[in-house]
Design a protein around this motif. Sequence first.
Motif, PDB file in Angstrom:
ATOM      1  N   PRO A  48       0.625  -1.161  -0.041  1.00  0.00           N
ATOM      2  CA  PRO A  48       0.031  -0.122   0.047  1.00  0.00           C
ATOM      3  C   PRO A  48       0.960   1.321  -0.144  1.00  0.00           C
ATOM      4  O   PRO A  48       0.391   2.228  -0.310  1.00  0.00           O
ATOM      5  CB  PRO A  48      -0.958  -0.110   1.401  1.00  0.00           C
ATOM      6  N   GLU A  49       2.092   1.135   0.047  1.00  0.00           N
ATOM      7  CA  GLU A  49       3.002   2.443   0.271  1.00  0.00           C
ATOM      8  C   GLU A  49       3.351   2.927  -1.020  1.00  0.00           C
ATOM      9  O   GLU A  49       4.151   2.231  -1.946  1.00  0.00           O
ATOM     10  CB  GLU A  49       4.241   1.905   1.147  1.00  0.00           C
ATOM     11  N   ARG A  50       2.638   4.050  -1.595  1.00  0.00           N
ATOM     12  CA  ARG A  50       3.069   4.389  -2.988  1.00  0.00           C
ATOM     13  C   ARG A  50       2.936   3.502  -4.131  1.00  0.00           C
ATOM     14  O   ARG A  50       3.853   3.050  -4.874  1.00  0.00           O
ATOM     15  CB  ARG A  50       4.243   5.062  -2.997  1.00  0.00           C
ATOM     16  N   PRO A  51       1.932   2.769  -4.403  1.00  0.00           N
ATOM     17  CA  PRO A  51       1.753   1.736  -5.179  1.00  0.00           C
ATOM     18  C   PRO A  51       1.664   2.340  -6.686  1.00  0.00           C
ATOM     19  O   PRO A  51       1.073   3.268  -6.952  1.00  0.00           O
ATOM     20  CB  PRO A  51       0.736   0.847  -5.125  1.00  0.00           C
ATOM     21  N   ASP A  52       2.580   1.696  -7.728  1.00  0.00           N
ATOM     22  CA  ASP A  52       2.435   2.031  -9.036  1.00  0.00           C
ATOM     23  C   ASP A  52       1.381   0.875  -9.912  1.00  0.00           C
ATOM     24  O   ASP A  52       1.074   1.266 -11.052  1.00  0.00           O
ATOM     25  CB  ASP A  52       3.614   2.073  -9.649  1.00  0.00           C
ATOM     26  N   SER A  53       0.892   0.033  -9.152  1.00  0.00           N
ATOM     27  CA  SER A  53       0.087  -0.977  -9.844  1.00  0.00           C
ATOM     28  C   SER A  53      -0.555  -1.691  -8.712  1.00  0.00           C
ATOM     29  O   SER A  53      -0.463  -1.637  -7.573  1.00  0.00           O
ATOM     30  CB  SER A  53       0.942  -2.100 -10.433  1.00  0.00           C
ATOM     31  N   TYR A  54      -1.668  -2.151  -8.977  1.00  0.00           N
ATOM     32  CA  TYR A  54      -2.404  -3.225  -8.083  1.00  0.00           C
ATOM     33  C   TYR A  54      -2.156  -4.897  -8.533  1.00  0.00           C
ATOM     34  O   TYR A  54      -2.199  -4.936  -9.829  1.00  0.00           O
ATOM     35  CB  TYR A  54      -3.986  -3.088  -8.315  1.00  0.00           C
ATOM     36  N   GLU A  55      -1.686  -5.555  -7.727  1.00  0.00           N
ATOM     37  CA  GLU A  55      -1.332  -7.016  -7.796  1.00  0.00           C
ATOM     38  C   GLU A  55      -2.349  -7.734  -7.207  1.00  0.00           C
ATOM     39  O   GLU A  55      -3.034  -7.354  -6.240  1.00  0.00           O
ATOM     40  CB  GLU A  55       0.054  -7.187  -7.419  1.00  0.00           C
ATOM     41  N   PHE A  56      -2.755  -8.637  -8.134  1.00  0.00           N
ATOM     42  CA  PHE A  56      -3.718 -10.027  -7.358  1.00  0.00           C
ATOM     43  C   PHE A  56      -3.137 -11.212  -7.722  1.00  0.00           C
ATOM     44  O   PHE A  56      -2.385 -11.588  -8.925  1.00  0.00           O
ATOM     45  CB  PHE A  56      -5.058  -9.657  -8.254  1.00  0.00           C
ATOM     46  N   PHE A  57      -3.657 -12.178  -6.949  1.00  0.00           N
ATOM     47  CA  PHE A  57      -3.458 -13.430  -7.212  1.00  0.00           C
ATOM     48  C   PHE A  57      -4.843 -14.202  -7.808  1.00  0.00           C
ATOM     49  O   PHE A  57      -5.822 -14.252  -6.948  1.00  0.00           O
ATOM     50  CB  PHE A  57      -3.063 -14.283  -5.948  1.00  0.00           C
ATOM     51  N   VAL A  58      -4.793 -14.635  -8.877  1.00  0.00           N
ATOM     52  CA  VAL A  58      -5.958 -15.032  -9.622  1.00  0.00           C
ATOM     53  C   VAL A  58      -5.931 -16.591  -9.703  1.00  0.00           C
ATOM     54  O   VAL A  58      -5.221 -17.062 -10.690  1.00  0.00           O
ATOM     55  CB  VAL A  58      -6.302 -14.334 -10.805  1.00  0.00           C
ATOM     56  N   LYS A  59      -6.942 -17.387  -9.210  1.00  0.00           N
ATOM     57  CA  LYS A  59      -6.838 -18.887  -9.230  1.00  0.00           C
ATOM     58  C   LYS A  59      -8.037 -19.211 -10.420  1.00  0.00           C
ATOM     59  O   LYS A  59      -8.962 -18.498 -10.609  1.00  0.00           O
ATOM     60  CB  LYS A  59      -7.454 -19.497  -8.048  1.00  0.00           C
ATOM     61  N   ASN A  60      -7.541 -19.770 -11.284  1.00  0.00           N
ATOM     62  CA  ASN A  60      -8.364 -20.207 -12.479  1.00  0.00           C
ATOM     63  C   ASN A  60      -9.486 -21.090 -12.018  1.00  0.00           C
ATOM     64  O   ASN A  60      -9.260 -22.323 -11.802  1.00  0.00           O
ATOM     65  CB  ASN A  60      -7.577 -20.858 -13.533  1.00  0.00           C
ATOM     66  N   ALA A  61     -10.531 -20.626 -11.526  1.00  0.00           N
ATOM     67  CA  ALA A  61     -11.573 -21.475 -11.152  1.00  0.00           C
ATOM     68  C   ALA A  61     -13.128 -21.323 -11.427  1.00  0.00           C
ATOM     69  O   ALA A  61     -13.991 -21.415 -10.606  1.00  0.00           O
ATOM     70  CB  ALA A  61     -11.531 -21.337  -9.443  1.00  0.00           C
ATOM     71  N   GLY A  62     -13.095 -20.205 -12.690  1.00  0.00           N
ATOM     72  CA  GLY A  62     -14.545 -19.921 -13.019  1.00  0.00           C
ATOM     73  C   GLY A  62     -14.308 -19.114 -14.265  1.00  0.00           C
ATOM     74  O   GLY A  62     -13.132 -18.789 -14.782  1.00  0.00           O
ATOM     75  N   PRO A  63     -15.501 -18.933 -15.091  1.00  0.00           N
ATOM     76  CA  PRO A  63     -15.455 -18.039 -16.468  1.00  0.00           C
ATOM     77  C   PRO A  63     -14.535 -16.685 -16.293  1.00  0.00           C
ATOM     78  O   PRO A  63     -13.552 -16.501 -17.081  1.00  0.00           O
ATOM     79  CB  PRO A  63     -16.803 -17.659 -16.765  1.00  0.00           C
ATOM     80  N   LEU A  64     -14.663 -15.751 -15.231  1.00  0.00           N
ATOM     81  CA  LEU A  64     -13.983 -14.755 -15.219  1.00  0.00           C
ATOM     82  C   LEU A  64     -12.447 -14.911 -14.865  1.00  0.00           C
ATOM     83  O   LEU A  64     -11.607 -14.390 -15.558  1.00  0.00           O
ATOM     84  CB  LEU A  64     -14.296 -13.875 -14.072  1.00  0.00           C
ATOM     85  N   SER A  65     -12.084 -15.578 -13.993  1.00  0.00           N
ATOM     86  CA  SER A  65     -10.876 -16.052 -13.315  1.00  0.00           C
ATOM     87  C   SER A  65     -10.161 -16.782 -14.694  1.00  0.00           C
ATOM     88  O   SER A  65      -8.769 -16.417 -14.818  1.00  0.00           O
ATOM     89  CB  SER A  65     -10.625 -16.997 -12.277  1.00  0.00           C
ATOM     90  N   ALA A  66     -10.558 -17.808 -15.549  1.00  0.00           N
ATOM     91  CA  ALA A  66     -10.132 -18.079 -16.565  1.00  0.00           C
ATOM     92  C   ALA A  66      -9.985 -17.297 -17.651  1.00  0.00           C
ATOM     93  O   ALA A  66      -8.812 -17.399 -18.189  1.00  0.00           O
ATOM     94  CB  ALA A  66     -11.004 -19.205 -17.160  1.00  0.00           C
ATOM     95  N   TYR A  67     -10.518 -16.031 -17.763  1.00  0.00           N
ATOM     96  CA  TYR A  67     -10.387 -15.080 -18.675  1.00  0.00           C
ATOM     97  C   TYR A  67      -9.075 -14.251 -18.115  1.00  0.00           C
ATOM     98  O   TYR A  67      -8.435 -14.129 -19.120  1.00  0.00           O
ATOM     99  CB  TYR A  67     -11.669 -14.160 -18.936  1.00  0.00           C
ATOM    100  N   LEU A  68      -9.043 -13.875 -17.058  1.00  0.00           N
ATOM    101  CA  LEU A  68      -8.028 -13.020 -16.246  1.00  0.00           C
ATOM    102  C   LEU A  68      -6.537 -13.728 -16.456  1.00  0.00           C
ATOM    103  O   LEU A  68      -5.823 -13.185 -16.636  1.00  0.00           O
ATOM    104  CB  LEU A  68      -8.341 -12.613 -15.037  1.00  0.00           C
ATOM    105  N   CYS A  69      -6.603 -15.116 -16.220  1.00  0.00           N
ATOM    106  CA  CYS A  69      -5.432 -15.752 -16.417  1.00  0.00           C
ATOM    107  C   CYS A  69      -4.708 -16.038 -17.962  1.00  0.00           C
ATOM    108  O   CYS A  69      -3.639 -16.327 -17.964  1.00  0.00           O
ATOM    109  CB  CYS A  69      -5.683 -17.237 -15.681  1.00  0.00           C
ATOM    110  N   ASP A  70      -5.674 -15.655 -18.745  1.00  0.00           N
ATOM    111  CA  ASP A  70      -5.280 -15.914 -20.178  1.00  0.00           C
ATOM    112  C   ASP A  70      -5.116 -14.546 -21.011  1.00  0.00           C
ATOM    113  O   ASP A  70      -4.548 -14.669 -22.162  1.00  0.00           O
ATOM    114  CB  ASP A  70      -6.202 -16.793 -20.821  1.00  0.00           C
ATOM    115  N   ILE A  71      -5.259 -13.670 -20.313  1.00  0.00           N
ATOM    116  CA  ILE A  71      -5.310 -12.384 -21.094  1.00  0.00           C
ATOM    117  C   ILE A  71      -3.902 -11.727 -21.220  1.00  0.00           C
ATOM    118  O   ILE A  71      -2.735 -12.143 -20.391  1.00  0.00           O
ATOM    119  CB  ILE A  71      -5.999 -11.276 -20.569  1.00  0.00           C
ATOM    120  N   ASN A  72      -3.619 -10.889 -22.266  1.00  0.00           N
ATOM    121  CA  ASN A  72      -2.407 -10.343 -22.548  1.00  0.00           C
ATOM    122  C   ASN A  72      -2.075  -9.119 -21.946  1.00  0.00           C
ATOM    123  O   ASN A  72      -2.825  -8.279 -21.552  1.00  0.00           O
ATOM    124  CB  ASN A  72      -2.101 -10.185 -24.162  1.00  0.00           C
TER     125      ASN A  72
END
Length: 231
Positions: A61-85
């Motif tokens: 949270p200290e002066r972030p230049d990006s948001y990071e996430f851990f995405v588990k491929n476990a559904g339609p949205l997460s599958a899409y997010l795991c595969d995007i460029n």
Amino acid sequence: MRVKKNIRVTAPDCADTVNLLALEPVYGETLQPFMPGQFVRIGIPKLNEPAPGYFAIASCPERPDSYEFFVKNAGPLSAYLCDINEGTELEIEGPMGKGFDLSAFKGSDVYLVGVGTGIAPLRTVWQDIIHHREDYGKVTIYAGFLTSMHQLLTDELEELSRHDIEVSVTLEIGHESWDGPIGYVQHALEADAPDGTNAVACLAGMSAMVDACTETLQNLGFNDDRILLNH
């Protein structure tokens, strides 16, 4: 926001795919500040399906230049997010949620307990603690994973001893060379029996794990107002 990086972080042979997804502002704006433990709503522009979903922020949270996430491929949205460029744009709403507010607990010991991708919101807490280490007493992380192939942030967790932060990793299924705890994180808590007199605990993960760890902490003397959830 747009995709800055999208890399798999679970072992190649692991049956579960978890990616580290980093998003940055499209036009270089300053990111909205967030409290450790908060989350955002991610959607696909101009599409209603797959439906938007909620993901805990995993970056410092200290002066972030990006948001990071851990995405588990476990559904339609997460599958899409795991595969995007890289460069793909996404709709972001937030940050939201109460997060883990430790401002009232300075001087206390801190216990962070999470399993699987539930370690994401806890990562924001320990990274914030590193910047304010003198404000807290003993800091211990209890992280649980199904197998060693499911482990996340292995190198980062090993480095936390440099900041006087202890780490206990529990595997539900161990192996011949594993000498750490085997079972569930609540069992590791029971075995260590941390003193809840002047301590606060942050829990993140599946509801069954949160319920079990809450009961364990209550039995160890933690008051309910010192057992924190981020939602």
